[in-house]
Design an enzyme around this catalytic site. Structure first.
Site: not given
Ligand code: HPA
Length: 275
Positions: A26, A57, A79, A81-82, A109, A207-208, A231, A242
């Site tokens: 991402s 994406h 992903h 979650y989709e 990410a 998440m990947s 982050n 996001h």
């Molecule tokens: N958590 C889950 N997925 C992420 C995060 C996070 O803090 N940052 C970027 N993708």
């Protein structure tokens, strides 16, 4: 999911036989710009291929050359979650494997859990935790892909970790490496979950990637992984958004390009030696 049809479609569009695959995470999609003589194949043109529903994406394969190494890049991934099955989520990795890659560089990410990981850092993935997601290998085993019970002792290739460290050194970037944990999302974690993941040994969360790394190892593909830390994980910094995370990731695509180029240069040097 007729993999053979998908392969035929891709082969109709290009003569390139890729040796290495790269999945751009991402916000890192712009890193495709370092590919020379590129052919673009939108996922939506490939019969039966899963396409991402997440805004921002872009979904396409980019086939071409980095440092003369024939590569296939995924600009965008789907992903779990989709709502896709894990099998659909890892299908693109299997397609790349069937097209001939022996190496896969996975990027994502991620949120930083370890105190030493700050937004803007890139973490070399040295190992992962898959226990909070379902396995992509559940179901009848396809023996043409790999064995029923694949070993996961060294998912992320030692030699590739060393190449990545050299690349960081070369770029005068701090070498950070650690354990990545994949969770399902799409909601971000709670602070209590992050405290738990930290106790379990995770340094970064996202998440990947892990499911793709498992599918690739199943097929015997050598894997390397990089997390762009966007982050501080939940409870360790401010609230998570996001949009902010994608913005931060975008700013890192130049760094990522430099590392990808270094990696492919080394890959070529070693690969030529092995031939
Ligand atoms: N958590 C889950 N997925 C992420 C995060 C996070 O803090 N940052 C970027 N993708």
């Amino acid at each position: 999911m007729d993999r053979d049809k998908m392969i035929s479609y891709i082969k109709e569009k290009t003569n390139i036989i890729p040796k290495a695959g790269i999945v751009l995470g991402s916000g890192l999609g712009d890193a495709y710009s370092c590919v020379k003589d590129a052919t673009y194949i939108p996922y939506s043109d490939i019969p039966g291929f899963p396409t991402s529903t997440v805004a921002g994406h872009a979904g396409r394969f980019v086939l071409g050359y980095i440092e003369e190494v024939p590569v296939i890049l995924m600009q965008g991934r789907v992903h779990y979650y989709e709502g896709y099955s894990m099998e659909a989520v890892v299908l693109p990795v299997r397609i790349m494997g069937m097209l001939g890659i022996d190496t896969l560089l996975l990027t994502n990410a991620a949120g930083g859990i370890a105190e030493t990981l700050l937004p803007g850092d890139i973490m070399i993935i040295e190992d992962h935790i898959s226990s909070f997601i379902t396995s992509p290998l559940i179901g009848a085993n396809d023996e043409t892909l790999g064995v029923r019970f694949p070993d996961m002792t060294q998912v992320y290739d030692r030699e590739y970790i060393d190449i990545l460290k050299d690349a960081f050194h070369h770029q005068k970037m701090d070498i950070k490496q650690g354990v990545y944990i994949q969770v399902s999302g799409p909601q971000y974690e709670t602070p209590a979950e992050i405290r738990m993941y930290k106790k379990l040994g995770a340094d970064a969360v996202g998440m990947s990637t892990v499911c793709e790394a498992i599918a690739a190892r199943h097929m015997g593909i050598k894997v390397a992984g990089l997390s762009s830390i966007c982050n501080k994980a939940a409870g360790l910094g401010g609230e998570l958004s996001h949009t902010d995370i994608i913005d931060m990731s975008r700013q890192m695509s130049d760094k990522l390009i430099k590392i990808m180029i270094y990696f492919m240069k080394e890959y070529k040097r070693r690969y030529n030696e092995w031939m």
